[in-house]
Design a protein around this motif. Sequence first.
Motif, short mmCIF file in Angstrom:
data_model
loop_
_atom_site.label_atom_id
_atom_site.label_comp_id
_atom_site.label_asym_id
_atom_site.label_seq_id
_atom_site.Cartn_x
_atom_site.Cartn_y
_atom_site.Cartn_z
N VAL A 1 0.87 -1.17 0.00
CA VAL A 1 0.00 0.00 0.00
C VAL A 1 0.90 1.22 0.00
O VAL A 1 1.82 1.32 0.83
CB VAL A 1 -0.91 0.04 1.24
N VAL A 2 0.68 2.14 -0.92
CA VAL A 2 1.36 3.43 -0.90
C VAL A 2 0.30 4.51 -0.95
O VAL A 2 -0.77 4.33 -1.56
CB VAL A 2 2.34 3.59 -2.08
N GLY A 3 0.58 5.62 -0.28
CA GLY A 3 -0.44 6.66 -0.26
C GLY A 3 0.08 8.00 0.20
O GLY A 3 1.22 8.14 0.63
N GLY A 4 -0.78 8.97 0.08
CA GLY A 4 -0.51 10.31 0.55
C GLY A 4 -1.72 10.86 1.27
O GLY A 4 -2.87 10.45 1.00
N PHE A 5 -1.48 11.77 2.19
CA PHE A 5 -2.56 12.33 2.99
C PHE A 5 -2.32 13.81 3.20
O PHE A 5 -1.21 14.23 3.53
CB PHE A 5 -2.62 11.61 4.34
N ALA A 6 -3.36 14.61 2.99
CA ALA A 6 -3.30 16.05 3.24
C ALA A 6 -4.45 16.44 4.15
O ALA A 6 -5.59 15.97 3.97
CB ALA A 6 -3.39 16.82 1.92
N TYR A 7 -4.14 17.31 5.11
CA TYR A 7 -5.13 17.66 6.13
C TYR A 7 -4.99 19.13 6.46
O TYR A 7 -3.89 19.65 6.65
CB TYR A 7 -4.86 16.79 7.36
N TYR A 8 -6.14 19.82 6.51
CA TYR A 8 -6.15 21.21 6.95
C TYR A 8 -7.32 21.41 7.90
O TYR A 8 -8.43 20.96 7.64
CB TYR A 8 -6.28 22.19 5.78
N GLN A 9 -7.04 22.09 9.00
CA GLN A 9 -8.04 22.32 10.04
C GLN A 9 -7.98 23.78 10.47
O GLN A 9 -6.90 24.36 10.62
CB GLN A 9 -7.75 21.39 11.23
N ARG A 10 -9.14 24.36 10.65
CA ARG A 10 -9.24 25.72 11.18
C ARG A 10 -10.23 25.69 12.34
O ARG A 10 -11.36 25.21 12.21
CB ARG A 10 -9.72 26.70 10.11
N ILE A 11 -9.80 26.18 13.51
CA ILE A 11 -10.65 26.24 14.69
C ILE A 11 -10.70 27.68 15.18
O ILE A 11 -9.66 28.32 15.35
CB ILE A 11 -10.14 25.33 15.82
N ASP A 12 -11.90 28.19 15.42
CA ASP A 12 -12.11 29.52 16.01
C ASP A 12 -12.89 29.35 17.30
O ASP A 12 -13.90 28.64 17.34
CB ASP A 12 -12.87 30.42 15.05
N THR A 13 -12.43 30.02 18.35
CA THR A 13 -13.07 29.91 19.66
C THR A 13 -13.24 31.30 20.25
O THR A 13 -12.32 32.12 20.18
CB THR A 13 -12.25 29.03 20.61
N GLN A 14 -14.42 31.54 20.83
CA GLN A 14 -14.70 32.82 21.47
C GLN A 14 -15.18 32.52 22.89
O GLN A 14 -16.24 31.92 23.08
CB GLN A 14 -15.79 33.60 20.73
N GLY A 15 -14.40 32.91 23.88
CA GLY A 15 -14.72 32.56 25.25
C GLY A 15 -15.15 33.75 26.09
O GLY A 15 -14.67 34.87 25.90
N THR A 16 -16.07 33.49 27.01
CA THR A 16 -16.50 34.50 27.97
C THR A 16 -16.57 33.86 29.35
O THR A 16 -17.21 32.82 29.53
CB THR A 16 -17.89 35.06 27.62
N GLU A 17 -15.87 34.46 30.31
CA GLU A 17 -15.94 34.01 31.70
C GLU A 17 -16.19 35.22 32.57
O GLU A 17 -15.53 36.25 32.42
CB GLU A 17 -14.63 33.31 32.11
N ALA A 18 -17.17 35.07 33.46
CA ALA A 18 -17.54 36.22 34.30
C ALA A 18 -17.76 35.77 35.73
O ALA A 18 -18.23 34.65 35.99
CB ALA A 18 -18.81 36.88 33.74
N HIS A 19 -17.44 36.65 36.67
CA HIS A 19 -17.66 36.39 38.09
C HIS A 19 -18.84 37.19 38.60
O HIS A 19 -19.24 38.20 38.00
CB HIS A 19 -16.40 36.74 38.88
N GLY A 20 -19.41 36.71 39.73
CA GLY A 20 -20.60 37.32 40.28
C GLY A 20 -20.40 37.88 41.67
O GLY A 20 -19.26 37.97 42.18
#
Length: 807
Positions: free
Chosen positions: A398-417
Motif C-alpha cells: 500500500v502506498v499513499g498520501g494524505f493532506a489535512y487542513y483544520q481551522r478552529i475559532d473559539t470565542q470565550g467568555t468568563e464572568a464572576h458574580g
Amino acid sequence: MIARSLWLAGAASLAFCASGVRAENSTPNTPADSAPEVVAPETEAPDTEAGDTEASDIVVTARRRAETAQNVPIAISVVSGAQIDSTGAFNVGRLQQLAPTLQFYTSNPRNSAVNIRGIGAPFGLTNDGIEQGVGIYVDDVYYSRVASATFDFLDVAQIEVLRGPQGTLYGKNTTAGAVNITTNQPTFDFEAKAELSIGNLNFKQAKAAISGPLSDTLAARVAISATSRRGTIYNVATDRWTQSQDNIGIRGQLLWKPTDNLSITLVGDYNKQDAVCCSSVFVRTGATQRPLNRQYEALAAAQNYQVVSRNPYDRLTDLDANLNAGNEIGGAALRIKWDVGPGTLTSVTAWRYWDWQPENDRDFTALPIVTKSQNPSQQKQYTQELRYNVSADRFDFVVGGFAYYQRIDTQGTEAHGPASSRWTLNPSSALANDPSVLDGLTAINTQYLKNTSLALFGQATWKVSDHFSIQPGIRVNYDKKKGFYQRRVFAGDRSPVVYGPTDAVTLARLGVFAPQEISPTFSDWNFSYDLTATYKPDRDLLFYATYAKTFKSGGINQNGVPSDASNNPILAAATVKPESVHHFELGAKTEFWDRRATFNLSAFRTDIKNYQANVNNGQFGVLRGYLANAGKVRTQGVEADFSVRPSARFHAYVNGAYTDAKYVKFVDAPCPPELSGGSNSPPNCDISGARLPGVSKWAFSFGAEANVPAKFLGKDGQFYLGYDGNYRSDFSSNPTPSAYTWIDGYALSNFRGGFRTGDGLDAYLWVRNAFDRNYMEQLSVGPGNTGLIVGLPGDPQTWGGTVKVRF
C-alpha cells in the motif's frame, strides 16, 4: 411493493434513528461497492444450522485490504453492528465496556479523550493545539474532533479497535491506535430495517435504514437515528434533570457503479445534540495547604452555603449558572475506488465541520461565584487521501498520501458574580467583603488555530515463504500549526483591567483574570517506520512481532501560557515538543477445537519521550490548563481474547488486559491538591513512577449467549438469553495522582432475553447495570485549591425493551 411502501411510510412517520445494522441471523449480502461484507464477530451468533459449530471468519480492513482478523498481525478487537445493538453500546463511551484496552473520558463533548493502553491524549481539559493519539475513522474519513465520539453510531456494520501505532497505513499519524468504523453500504438489492427501544428514565431510541437501487448503476442508502433520555442528575436550583441524552443523526449515501472496476460513493451526514448538560455532584473535600479559612468548608460556612447533598449517589446538584452542551457535527465525503493495473486506486476527499455551543458552571456550587463560563468553538477540516493497493501471490503493498487542513475559532467568555469576592479573595483582606471588586469581572478570550499536515506513507508485505512474511512500513510527515490567543479583561463597569496600576482593587482583579496575547507557531518534519515479522505454521496458528518508531506531532498552547515575574507570557511554554515513540509487540493468534474456539494473546511495551501532558492551574480563570512535556512515559502489558462456540446454540467470550502505564520521568509536574495552595507549597512535584491517569491495571469484558429453537406466535425462531459484563480496577482521575481522586474498581452486568426469527424479527428485554452498582466515571478537582472534589456518577440501573425488524 406494498411491503416497501409500508416500510417507507413507517420510516417517515418515526423520523427516528440510525445505526441500522443487519439483524443477528441475517443472510450475508455483499454491498454494492465491492467492499467486503463484514460478518458477526465471535460474540455474535451467525446464521448457522444446528449442527454447524464452526464460527464464520471475521473480515476486517485494518491493513486497507479485506482479510480475516486471525490473519492480521495486529492486536485488534472487532465488534459487529449486531453486537453494538444488543449490548446497547451505541457510542464510544459504551464501546469501552466491550473493549478492555479502550478508555473514554468525558466531562462534556469538547472535553473528551479516547485512549488505548493508557495513552493517546493527555487527561484533563482539551487543548486544540495538539493531535489525538487515537484516530477515529469512519469509512476511511479521519474525524479530528473527539466530540464526534459522543454521538450515536450511525448505521454501523463493524468497528475495529486497533491497538498500537498505525501511521504507515492510516491517513493521520496515530501513536496509540485507531478506531476504524465501517458503515453499511448502498446495495442494489432492496433492504430495509428498523429498530425501536423504550426504557426507564424516559429512554427512547429508534433506528431506521433503507437501501436499494435507483437504476442499474446507481444505488442509495439512507439511515436516520434519534435517542432521548431524561438526565441522571437532578438540579434543585433549576428544577431540571441534567446529563440527558438528545441526539439525532442522518446519513445518506449515493453509489454510482458504472462498471465492475469503478465505484464512486458520495456520503453526507448530519448529527446534532441538544442535551441538558453538563453538571457534576459533590463528592468530598480534602485538606489542601491553603489557610483553613480559605478552604471549602470555611468559605461555604462564611456565606451560609450548604451543598444540597454530600452523598454523590443521591445524584443531586445545585449549580446556578446556565448549562448547555449544544453540539453539531456533519460533513460530506467522496470515495472513489478504481481497479486499475494490478491493484486498486482509492481516493477519499472529505470536508467536515463542528459547532460547539457550551455553557458551564465552573465554581461547582449554587453560589454566584463564576456566573458565566462558555467557550463556543467552530471547526472546519478538509482531508484528501490517495492510496494504491496491490495484492499478489508473494508481495502486497500500500502506498499513499494524505493532506489535512483544520481551522478552529473559539470565542470565550468568563464572568464572576457577587459571591466571588468573599470566596476568591483572602478573607483577611477588606476587599473580600466588597462584592463590587469581582462582581461583573469578565474575561473575553479570542483564539484561532490553523493546522496543516502532509504525509507520504507506505507498507509492504513480502511473503518469504508460505509460512513466513515480513512487513516494513514508512511514513514521512510535515506538520505546521499557527495559533492566536488573546484575553482581554474588563471590570464590572466595563473598564479595561490592565497591568500598570498598582492599586489593591486592580491587583485583586488581575489575580483572577490576567490579560494576555500570544501567537504561537510550530512546524516540523518527522520520519517514522515499523517492521512486522509473521510466522504462520498452519491455517489456525499465527505468531507476529512488531517494532515501530513513530511520533506524535508537536503542538502549541491554545489556552494561554504562564507569565513571568514581569507579567509577560513565557513564550518558551507556547510550543510543545513532538512525542518520540518506541513500540514493541509480540502476539499469537490461534483457533482450535475444529475452529470452535479462538484464543489471541499479545504483549506490548511503548516508551514515549517528551510525553505531552496537561498541567492545570488551580486558580479561577488565571490559566485553566496548558500543555507541557513530561520527560518519559512507559506503558506495557498483556492482552488476551478468548471466544468459544461449541454449537450454534451457545457462544461465550472473555477479553482481558493488564496495563502498567506510568510516568518514568516527570520531575516538574503539577502538584496534587493536598500539596497545593500554601505560601510554602512546592511550585511543582516529581511524580516519576506514578501511574498515568485514567488507566486501570486490570480490565475485563465477558459474556455469553444461549438459544433454543422454538415456535412463537406462529413463527419459527429461537428464544435466547444473553449476558455481557465488564470489570476495571481502580484508576486515578487527576493528571497528577491524588489521594482524593482515585476511583475504586467496579464491575457492571447487562442482561438481555428475547425471541428472534430467521426472517428478520427480533424482540427482547434488557437491563443494564443490572445490580445497580454505584460507581464514578470521573472525579475533578474544584478550582482555587479549596479542596473541593466533584464527580460524575455512572449510569444507574436502566431497563427496557427493543423490537427490530428487517425487510
